[in-house]
Design a protein around this motif. Structure first.
Motif, PDB file in Angstrom:
ATOM      1  N   LEU A  47       2.285  29.649 -44.664  1.00  0.00           N
ATOM      2  CA  LEU A  47       2.502  29.976 -46.072  1.00  0.00           C
ATOM      3  C   LEU A  47       2.669  31.475 -46.299  1.00  0.00           C
ATOM      4  N   GLU A  48       2.112  32.305 -45.405  1.00  0.00           N
ATOM      5  CA  GLU A  48       2.368  33.747 -45.498  1.00  0.00           C
ATOM      6  C   GLU A  48       3.853  34.034 -45.279  1.00  0.00           C
ATOM      7  N   LYS A  49       4.529  33.201 -44.470  1.00  0.00           N
ATOM      8  CA  LYS A  49       5.970  33.345 -44.269  1.00  0.00           C
ATOM      9  C   LYS A  49       6.767  32.775 -45.438  1.00  0.00           C
ATOM     10  N   THR A 109       4.594  18.766 -44.640  1.00  0.00           N
ATOM     11  CA  THR A 109       4.557  20.100 -44.043  1.00  0.00           C
ATOM     12  C   THR A 109       4.651  19.979 -42.524  1.00  0.00           C
ATOM     13  N   VAL A 110       3.516  20.032 -41.834  1.00  0.00           N
ATOM     14  CA  VAL A 110       3.536  20.043 -40.372  1.00  0.00           C
ATOM     15  C   VAL A 110       2.556  19.027 -39.800  1.00  0.00           C
ATOM     16  N   ASN A 111       2.739  18.721 -38.534  1.00  0.00           N
ATOM     17  CA  ASN A 111       1.871  17.784 -37.839  1.00  0.00           C
ATOM     18  C   ASN A 111       1.054  18.545 -36.794  1.00  0.00           C
ATOM     19  N   PHE A 112      -0.235  18.279 -36.763  1.00  0.00           N
ATOM     20  CA  PHE A 112      -1.156  18.904 -35.813  1.00  0.00           C
ATOM     21  C   PHE A 112      -1.705  17.818 -34.894  1.00  0.00           C
ATOM     22  N   PRO A 113      -1.106  17.609 -33.731  1.00  0.00           N
ATOM     23  CA  PRO A 113      -1.652  16.583 -32.844  1.00  0.00           C
ATOM     24  C   PRO A 113      -3.125  16.852 -32.527  1.00  0.00           C
ATOM     25  N   LEU A 114      -3.975  15.867 -32.798  1.00  0.00           N
ATOM     26  CA  LEU A 114      -5.415  16.001 -32.599  1.00  0.00           C
ATOM     27  C   LEU A 114      -5.754  16.021 -31.116  1.00  0.00           C
ATOM     28  N   GLY A 115      -6.768  16.783 -30.741  1.00  0.00           N
ATOM     29  CA  GLY A 115      -7.158  16.857 -29.341  1.00  0.00           C
ATOM     30  C   GLY A 115      -8.644  16.669 -29.121  1.00  0.00           C
ATOM     31  N   ILE A 116      -8.998  16.197 -27.927  1.00  0.00           N
ATOM     32  CA  ILE A 116     -10.377  16.177 -27.459  1.00  0.00           C
ATOM     33  C   ILE A 116     -10.509  17.341 -26.483  1.00  0.00           C
ATOM     34  N   TYR A 117     -11.445  18.256 -26.740  1.00  0.00           N
ATOM     35  CA  TYR A 117     -11.586  19.476 -25.961  1.00  0.00           C
ATOM     36  C   TYR A 117     -12.954  19.508 -25.270  1.00  0.00           C
ATOM     37  N   SER A 118     -13.028  20.267 -24.189  1.00  0.00           N
ATOM     38  CA  SER A 118     -14.294  20.425 -23.488  1.00  0.00           C
ATOM     39  C   SER A 118     -14.415  21.840 -22.942  1.00  0.00           C
ATOM     40  N   ALA A 119     -15.617  22.389 -23.025  1.00  0.00           N
ATOM     41  CA  ALA A 119     -15.895  23.679 -22.401  1.00  0.00           C
ATOM     42  C   ALA A 119     -16.456  23.492 -20.997  1.00  0.00           C
ATOM     43  N   LYS A 120     -16.727  22.259 -20.618  1.00  0.00           N
ATOM     44  CA  LYS A 120     -17.370  21.961 -19.337  1.00  0.00           C
ATOM     45  C   LYS A 120     -16.442  21.279 -18.333  1.00  0.00           C
ATOM     46  N   TYR A 121     -15.452  20.546 -18.826  1.00  0.00           N
ATOM     47  CA  TYR A 121     -14.613  19.730 -17.947  1.00  0.00           C
ATOM     48  C   TYR A 121     -13.134  20.035 -18.206  1.00  0.00           C
ATOM     49  N   GLU A 251      14.430  28.626 -41.842  1.00  0.00           N
ATOM     50  CA  GLU A 251      13.683  29.829 -41.457  1.00  0.00           C
ATOM     51  C   GLU A 251      12.227  29.493 -41.144  1.00  0.00           C
ATOM     52  N   ILE A 252      11.624  28.643 -41.966  1.00  0.00           N
ATOM     53  CA  ILE A 252      10.229  28.261 -41.747  1.00  0.00           C
ATOM     54  C   ILE A 252      10.106  27.331 -40.536  1.00  0.00           C
ATOM     55  N   LYS A 253      11.049  26.411 -40.384  1.00  0.00           N
ATOM     56  CA  LYS A 253      11.021  25.516 -39.211  1.00  0.00           C
ATOM     57  C   LYS A 253      11.118  26.328 -37.924  1.00  0.00           C
ATOM     58  N   ARG A 259       6.247  30.252 -33.216  1.00  0.00           N
ATOM     59  CA  ARG A 259       4.859  30.737 -33.275  1.00  0.00           C
ATOM     60  C   ARG A 259       3.881  29.815 -32.562  1.00  0.00           C
ATOM     61  N   PHE A 260       4.070  28.505 -32.689  1.00  0.00           N
ATOM     62  CA  PHE A 260       3.057  27.571 -32.224  1.00  0.00           C
ATOM     63  C   PHE A 260       3.423  26.818 -30.937  1.00  0.00           C
ATOM     64  N   LYS A 261       4.631  27.024 -30.447  1.00  0.00           N
ATOM     65  CA  LYS A 261       5.022  26.519 -29.117  1.00  0.00           C
ATOM     66  C   LYS A 261       4.700  25.045 -28.908  1.00  0.00           C
ATOM     67  N   GLY A 262       4.874  24.222 -29.944  1.00  0.00           N
ATOM     68  CA  GLY A 262       4.664  22.779 -29.789  1.00  0.00           C
ATOM     69  C   GLY A 262       3.277  22.305 -30.137  1.00  0.00           C
ATOM     70  N   SER A 263       2.333  23.206 -30.368  1.00  0.00           N
ATOM     71  CA  SER A 263       0.992  22.761 -30.758  1.00  0.00           C
ATOM     72  C   SER A 263       0.949  22.358 -32.223  1.00  0.00           C
ATOM     73  N   VAL A 264       1.898  22.859 -33.002  1.00  0.00           N
ATOM     74  CA  VAL A 264       2.097  22.463 -34.395  1.00  0.00           C
ATOM     75  C   VAL A 264       3.570  22.116 -34.531  1.00  0.00           C
ATOM     76  N   LEU A 265       3.856  20.972 -35.137  1.00  0.00           N
ATOM     77  CA  LEU A 265       5.227  20.487 -35.213  1.00  0.00           C
ATOM     78  C   LEU A 265       5.691  20.371 -36.661  1.00  0.00           C
ATOM     79  N   ALA A 266       6.928  20.793 -36.934  1.00  0.00           N
ATOM     80  CA  ALA A 266       7.497  20.595 -38.269  1.00  0.00           C
ATOM     81  C   ALA A 266       7.601  19.112 -38.545  1.00  0.00           C
ATOM     82  N   GLY A 267       7.129  18.678 -39.702  1.00  0.00           N
ATOM     83  CA  GLY A 267       7.077  17.253 -40.016  1.00  0.00           C
ATOM     84  C   GLY A 267       8.099  16.780 -41.010  1.00  0.00           C
ATOM     85  N   TRP A 268       9.077  17.658 -41.332  1.00  0.00           N
ATOM     86  CA  TRP A 268      10.081  17.263 -42.310  1.00  0.00           C
ATOM     87  C   TRP A 268      11.468  17.189 -41.682  1.00  0.00           C
TER      88      TRP A 268
END
Length: 268
Positions: A47-49, A109-121, A251-253, A259-268
């Motif tokens: 939104l800053e853009k 707006t955009v899609n944020f694929p959800l992830g399961i993260y670990s600091a141990k594994y 421009e926003i797409k 900026r997000f290299k596939g971790s956030v995807l345009a959803g429109w």
């Protein structure tokens, strides 16, 4: 020049000055102020853009960050915001049903694929039997995390649970995982205390966690594209269309992709 002419010219100048003084505030009022609530991270960055593009169209976008998923809808429904951008449609539907908010989606707006993260594994296969897994404590995001675990073959849920299953709906749990529920914004901090945690991408980015480091990751599908929400009474106002159309520009797409290299995807 005679005194009468001087007087007449002074009067004309005074009239012109008065007219200009009255016109200036009128010109200033042509700018539409739109306060939009966002969660920290990608929503705010995108939104800053959008902001300078809207300024060219007479909209002054005020971006207000919130640290949780509850207050932005409360503030919007109360008229403290004109819009918000932080949630997907199932989450909004749940909030409308449970809290009676008169809010609607204005656009994707955009899609944020959800992830399961670990600091141990580094891999899900390393997670031991009986490990503790943290998920979000709201029905939509927590349910989404359980559906991710089911999609990856980790658990099985009751048939017909829809988009909002709870841990009570788990009918098969071969690894005997202990599933705990915590506030969505706190999931990154839980990594030190649990084997793994389901973390929404915006919170992962805000916590400097690389989204592609998830040991399990949601496929970019389904109803989880995020939205811009507005009050139902405002949905047909011109500024709403301008806001959404400007967000949907090439421009926003391009910015989202770079900026997000596939971790956030345009959803429109």
């Amino acid at each position: 020049m005679t005194p009468s002419k001087l007087t007449r010219r002074a009067a004309l100048a005074a009239t012109a000055a008065l007219a200009f003084g009255l016109a200036a505030p009128a010109l200033a009022q042509t700018t539409q102020v739109v306060r939009i609530g966002v969660s920290p991270g990608p929503h705010a960055e995108i939104l800053e853009k959008v902001k300078p593009l809207l300024a060219k169209q007479g909209i002054d976008l005020k971006i207000i960050e919130f640290s949780d998923y509850v207050v932005p809808n409360q503030a919007l429904d109360a008229g403290e915001l004109e819009a918000n951008s932080f949630q997907n449609q199932p989450y909004l539907d749940n909030q409308v049903k449970d809290r009676g908010f008169k809010l609607v989606s204005a656009g994707l707006t955009v899609n944020f694929p959800l992830g399961i993260y670990s600091a141990k594994y580094k891999d899900w296969a390393q997670v031991p039997d009986g490990a503790t897994i943290a998920i979000q404590n709201d029905p939509t995001n927590g349910g989404r995390s359980l559906l991710l675990l089911q999609d990856k073959g980790v658990i099985k849920l009751k048939d017909g649970v829809g988009f909002k299953p709870s841990p009570a709906d788990i009918v098969s749990n071969p690894k005997k995982l202990k599933v705990i529920e915590i506030e969505a914004a706190q999931t990154p901090r839980s990594l030190a205390d649990v084997a793994a945690a389901a973390i929404n991408t915006n919170y992962a980015v805000d916590a400097k966690i690389e989204p592609t480091s998830a040991i399990l990751r949601e496929d970019p599908k389904g109803p989880y594209v995020n939205i811009i929400a507005v009050r139902a009474v405002d949905k047909d106002k011109p500024w709403v269309k301008t806001l959404v159309d400007t967000y949907h520009t090439p421009e926003i797409k391009a910015f989202v992709a770079e900026r997000f290299k596939g971790s956030v995807l345009a959803g429109w």
